[in-house]
Design a protein around this motif. Structure first.
Motif, PDB file in Angstrom:
ATOM      1  N   ASP A   1       0.853  -1.186   0.000  1.00  0.00           N
ATOM      2  CA  ASP A   1       0.000   0.000   0.000  1.00  0.00           C
ATOM      3  C   ASP A   1       0.891   1.238   0.000  1.00  0.00           C
ATOM      4  O   ASP A   1       1.430   1.620   1.025  1.00  0.00           O
ATOM      5  N   ASN A   2       1.060   1.823  -1.185  1.00  0.00           N
ATOM      6  CA  ASN A   2       1.926   2.986  -1.324  1.00  0.00           C
ATOM      7  C   ASN A   2       3.333   2.676  -0.817  1.00  0.00           C
ATOM      8  O   ASN A   2       3.892   3.387   0.012  1.00  0.00           O
ATOM      9  N   THR A   3       3.895   1.580  -1.353  1.00  0.00           N
ATOM     10  CA  THR A   3       5.163   1.040  -0.854  1.00  0.00           C
ATOM     11  C   THR A   3       6.253   1.152  -1.910  1.00  0.00           C
ATOM     12  O   THR A   3       6.022   0.901  -3.088  1.00  0.00           O
ATOM     13  N   ARG A   4       7.443   1.536  -1.502  1.00  0.00           N
ATOM     14  CA  ARG A   4       8.632   1.503  -2.356  1.00  0.00           C
ATOM     15  C   ARG A   4       9.421   0.245  -2.009  1.00  0.00           C
ATOM     16  O   ARG A   4       9.834   0.060  -0.856  1.00  0.00           O
ATOM     17  N   ILE A   5       9.614  -0.615  -3.003  1.00  0.00           N
ATOM     18  CA  ILE A   5      10.413  -1.826  -2.821  1.00  0.00           C
ATOM     19  C   ILE A   5      11.798  -1.581  -3.403  1.00  0.00           C
ATOM     20  O   ILE A   5      11.922  -1.109  -4.539  1.00  0.00           O
ATOM     21  N   ILE A   6      12.814  -1.905  -2.635  1.00  0.00           N
ATOM     22  CA  ILE A   6      14.194  -1.638  -3.027  1.00  0.00           C
ATOM     23  C   ILE A   6      14.985  -2.935  -2.980  1.00  0.00           C
ATOM     24  O   ILE A   6      14.985  -3.634  -1.963  1.00  0.00           O
ATOM     25  N   SER A   7      15.650  -3.268  -4.078  1.00  0.00           N
ATOM     26  CA  SER A   7      16.575  -4.394  -4.089  1.00  0.00           C
ATOM     27  C   SER A   7      17.916  -3.881  -3.581  1.00  0.00           C
ATOM     28  O   SER A   7      18.639  -3.174  -4.287  1.00  0.00           O
ATOM     29  N   GLY A   8      18.233  -4.215  -2.338  1.00  0.00           N
ATOM     30  CA  GLY A   8      19.415  -3.665  -1.685  1.00  0.00           C
ATOM     31  C   GLY A   8      19.002  -2.832  -0.492  1.00  0.00           C
ATOM     32  O   GLY A   8      17.883  -2.938   0.019  1.00  0.00           O
ATOM     33  N   ASN A   9      19.893  -1.968  -0.022  1.00  0.00           N
ATOM     34  CA  ASN A   9      19.556  -1.106   1.111  1.00  0.00           C
ATOM     35  C   ASN A   9      19.049   0.242   0.625  1.00  0.00           C
ATOM     36  O   ASN A   9      19.104   0.566  -0.565  1.00  0.00           O
ATOM     37  N   VAL A  10      18.560   1.061   1.558  1.00  0.00           N
ATOM     38  CA  VAL A  10      17.889   2.307   1.177  1.00  0.00           C
ATOM     39  C   VAL A  10      18.849   3.344   0.591  1.00  0.00           C
ATOM     40  O   VAL A  10      18.414   4.273  -0.094  1.00  0.00           O
ATOM     41  N   LEU A  11      20.145   3.190   0.840  1.00  0.00           N
ATOM     42  CA  LEU A  11      21.107   4.182   0.360  1.00  0.00           C
ATOM     43  C   LEU A  11      21.639   3.861  -1.037  1.00  0.00           C
ATOM     44  O   LEU A  11      21.861   4.768  -1.840  1.00  0.00           O
TER      45      LEU A  11
ATOM     46  N   GLY B   1       9.309  -7.585 -10.746  1.00  0.00           N
ATOM     47  CA  GLY B   1      10.724  -7.516 -11.076  1.00  0.00           C
ATOM     48  C   GLY B   1      11.524  -8.614 -10.387  1.00  0.00           C
ATOM     49  O   GLY B   1      10.963  -9.543  -9.785  1.00  0.00           O
ATOM     50  N   PHE B   2      12.857  -8.488 -10.435  1.00  0.00           N
ATOM     51  CA  PHE B   2      13.745  -9.543  -9.937  1.00  0.00           C
ATOM     52  C   PHE B   2      14.825  -8.926  -9.053  1.00  0.00           C
ATOM     53  O   PHE B   2      15.268  -7.791  -9.289  1.00  0.00           O
ATOM     54  N   ILE B   3      15.277  -9.694  -8.067  1.00  0.00           N
ATOM     55  CA  ILE B   3      16.310  -9.200  -7.166  1.00  0.00           C
ATOM     56  C   ILE B   3      17.637  -9.098  -7.908  1.00  0.00           C
ATOM     57  O   ILE B   3      17.933  -9.895  -8.809  1.00  0.00           O
ATOM     58  N   GLY B   4      18.439  -8.092  -7.560  1.00  0.00           N
ATOM     59  CA  GLY B   4      19.729  -7.891  -8.187  1.00  0.00           C
ATOM     60  C   GLY B   4      20.666  -9.065  -7.944  1.00  0.00           C
ATOM     61  O   GLY B   4      20.604  -9.737  -6.906  1.00  0.00           O
ATOM     62  N   TYR B   5      21.558  -9.299  -8.884  1.00  0.00           N
ATOM     63  CA  TYR B   5      22.447 -10.459  -8.838  1.00  0.00           C
ATOM     64  C   TYR B   5      23.323 -10.461  -7.590  1.00  0.00           C
ATOM     65  O   TYR B   5      23.615 -11.517  -7.018  1.00  0.00           O
ATOM     66  N   TYR B   6      23.760  -9.275  -7.151  1.00  0.00           N
ATOM     67  CA  TYR B   6      24.668  -9.184  -6.012  1.00  0.00           C
ATOM     68  C   TYR B   6      23.945  -8.890  -4.691  1.00  0.00           C
ATOM     69  O   TYR B   6      24.586  -8.835  -3.646  1.00  0.00           O
ATOM     70  N   ASP B   7      22.638  -8.686  -4.715  1.00  0.00           N
ATOM     71  CA  ASP B   7      21.924  -8.210  -3.529  1.00  0.00           C
ATOM     72  C   ASP B   7      21.558  -9.339  -2.586  1.00  0.00           C
ATOM     73  O   ASP B   7      21.183 -10.437  -3.006  1.00  0.00           O
ATOM     74  N   ASN B   8      21.635  -9.052  -1.279  1.00  0.00           N
ATOM     75  CA  ASN B   8      21.199  -9.995  -0.256  1.00  0.00           C
ATOM     76  C   ASN B   8      20.223  -9.325   0.715  1.00  0.00           C
ATOM     77  O   ASN B   8      20.113  -9.715   1.871  1.00  0.00           O
ATOM     78  N   GLN B   9      19.506  -8.307   0.206  1.00  0.00           N
ATOM     79  CA  GLN B   9      18.562  -7.571   1.042  1.00  0.00           C
ATOM     80  C   GLN B   9      17.469  -6.986   0.158  1.00  0.00           C
ATOM     81  O   GLN B   9      17.724  -6.530  -0.958  1.00  0.00           O
ATOM     82  N   ILE B  10      16.235  -7.038   0.647  1.00  0.00           N
ATOM     83  CA  ILE B  10      15.114  -6.330   0.024  1.00  0.00           C
ATOM     84  C   ILE B  10      14.510  -5.437   1.093  1.00  0.00           C
ATOM     85  O   ILE B  10      14.193  -5.902   2.195  1.00  0.00           O
ATOM     86  N   THR B  11      14.357  -4.165   0.783  1.00  0.00           N
ATOM     87  CA  THR B  11      13.827  -3.190   1.732  1.00  0.00           C
ATOM     88  C   THR B  11      12.503  -2.647   1.224  1.00  0.00           C
ATOM     89  O   THR B  11      12.371  -2.345   0.033  1.00  0.00           O
TER      90      THR B  11
END
Length: 449
Positions: A296-306, A315-325
């Motif tokens: 609900d009005n959410t920003r999904i980020i593959s990686g950290n917030v910075l 979509g799909f998680i980034g190849y090097y990422d180990n976090q979804i925010t």
């Protein structure tokens, strides 16, 4: 002898939504994608065509500039679609995974008895070479250029970062095998940094130079550690490998199979149950966050917030990422928000802001930039959160007006975009610092090599 590192400059951003130390194993089926954009600076040449059946570890494409650098399939299944953009540029390769996984067998290896050349060839042939990044330029390492040292940062200090002590627990054998092999790729030292009081699996490993680090973010950034331990001068190269990728290399050596499973942290206030899940690189976001996301009005980020990238559930998680925010989308505006006391946001300034009074408070921040893009304003605030011995604003400006000599003199060889994530966060001018640095580094790499 190890060198303990402590910094004072930086900023810890405490957010709501730390992942609980429980792990859920996800099923293997579904759709996966490998995106060439995750491998910056690589021009790809396809190997696997649409309709091809592949095993986990089979190459999908290779680098046009070096055919030895292969990029493997994370799962076994069928290549169902190759997404192309302008001028037929490959944007993504979609793979429908089989329920039962088959792996390409690369053969188990004894790292202690391998030569440096054998280690390098094995990493290239198995598709593990993209895990080795180089500084300067923060790109996949050139196999023909020997590094003066190799760095592994086993301490994550970014907001809501993955707890590496938890995710790597019990993996000492794989880590030791990988570090034994990686250490042969340099005549210098293999530096590993852990938290000062961390119960890290790296504490007992051999063949490494162990460093204890402490201080605010970005102490976990490998660029900060390189600057403190063995700074990069013109003409020098260091290689960087992340702990999660060290684990993949170690398992490859011990079993002969390329296992791209990740322990992924689901973090942020928009998750009903922030926790860890085990999934394979390239998995679809919807499968990872199923029944857990407050969409609900959410920003999904593959990686950290910075430093992460915005993604959609399809979509799909980034190849090097180990976090979804997942955090609230900042599409609301405060009337006279600049002219009243602020208690619910983090700020390095004390002008009508009071976060400095409650340093341990956790905030539920959204993506609102709280201002518009404007020219640089000289406030001296960048230097408060930038621990490298450089002039951040001057380097940013040199990158913007493309002065290569000035970029060299100001230390561009030492930095990567992630080193400017905090200065971008606090920037009153709302300038895209990481984008500016990336474009500057790309220019230097093109012009200076």
């Amino acid at each position: 002898m190890s060198k303990d590192i402590r910094i004072k400059k930086g900023l810890n951003i405490s957010l709501v939504g730390d992942a609980k130390q429980t792990t859920t194993q996800l099923t293997t089926g579904g759709m996966y994608a490998i995106k060439p954009a995750d491998f910056h600076g690589i021009i790809v040449k396809l190997i696997a065509k649409e309709g091809a059946e592949v095993k986990a570890g089979d190459p999908l494409f290779y680098s046009k500039s070096d055919e030895r650098v292969l990029f493997p399939s994370p799962v076994s299944g069928k290549v169902v679609e190759v997404i192309r953009g302008e001028r037929r540029k490959v944007l993504a390769i979609h793979i429908a995974a089989n329920d039962t996984q088959e792996h390409q067998d690369f053969g188990a290896k004894d790292a202690a008895n391998m030569s440096a050349e054998e280690v390098k060839n094995h990493l290239l042939a198995s598709g593990c070479w993209p895990f080795v990044k180089q500084r300067p330029y923060d790109v996949i390492a050139n196999p023909d250029q020997a590094p003066k040292a190799i760095f592994v940062s086993a301490y994550a200090s970014a907001p809501l970062a993955t707890n590496l002590e938890y995710t790597l627990k019990g993996k000492e054998a794989e880590l030791q095998a990988a570090l034994t092999a990686i250490g042969k790729l340099t005549e210098g030292k293999l530096h590993v940094s852990v938290g000062k009081n961390a119960d890290s699996p790296f504490n007992t490993l051999k063949g490494i130079e162990l460093h204890k680090v402490s201080g605010p973010h970005p102490i976990g950034n490998v660029g900060t550690q390189i600057a403190q331990i063995d700074p990069i001068n013109k003409g020098e190269v260091v290689w960087v490998v992340t702990p999660q990728d060290v684990l993949v290399i170690g398992e490859l050596l011990l079993t002969g199979k390329l296992n791209l499973s990740r322990t992924i942290a689901l973090t942020g206030s928009k998750f009903n149950n922030p926790q860890y899940v085990t999934a394979i690189a390239g998995a679809q976001i919807a499968a990872i966050v199923q029944d857990n996301l407050v969409n609900d009005n959410t920003r999904i980020i593959s990686g950290n917030v910075l430093t992460g990238s915005q993604v959609k559930t399809e979509g799909f998680i980034g190849y090097y990422d180990n976090q979804i925010t997942a955090i609230p989308e900042g599409d609301d505006y405060e009337f006279f928000g600049w002219n009243k006391p602020v208690f619910n946001k983090i700020s390095t300034s004390r002008a009508l802001t009071f976060s400095w009074l409650t340093p341990k408070k956790k905030y539920d921040l959204n993506t609102n930039t709280n201002g518009e893009h404007r020219a640089f304003v000289v406030t001296g605030s960048y230097e408060k959160v930038f621990p490298l011995d450089l002039y951040p604003m001057q380097l940013l400006k040199a990158c913007m007006y493309k002065d290569l000599d000035e970029m060299e003199a100001l230390g561009a060889y030492e930095v990567a975009p992630e080193d400017f994530a905090l200065t971008e966060f606090i920037c009153v001018s709302k300038q895209p610092h990481q984008k500016i640095i990336r474009e500057g580094l790309d220019l230097m790499r093109e012009e200076l090599g």
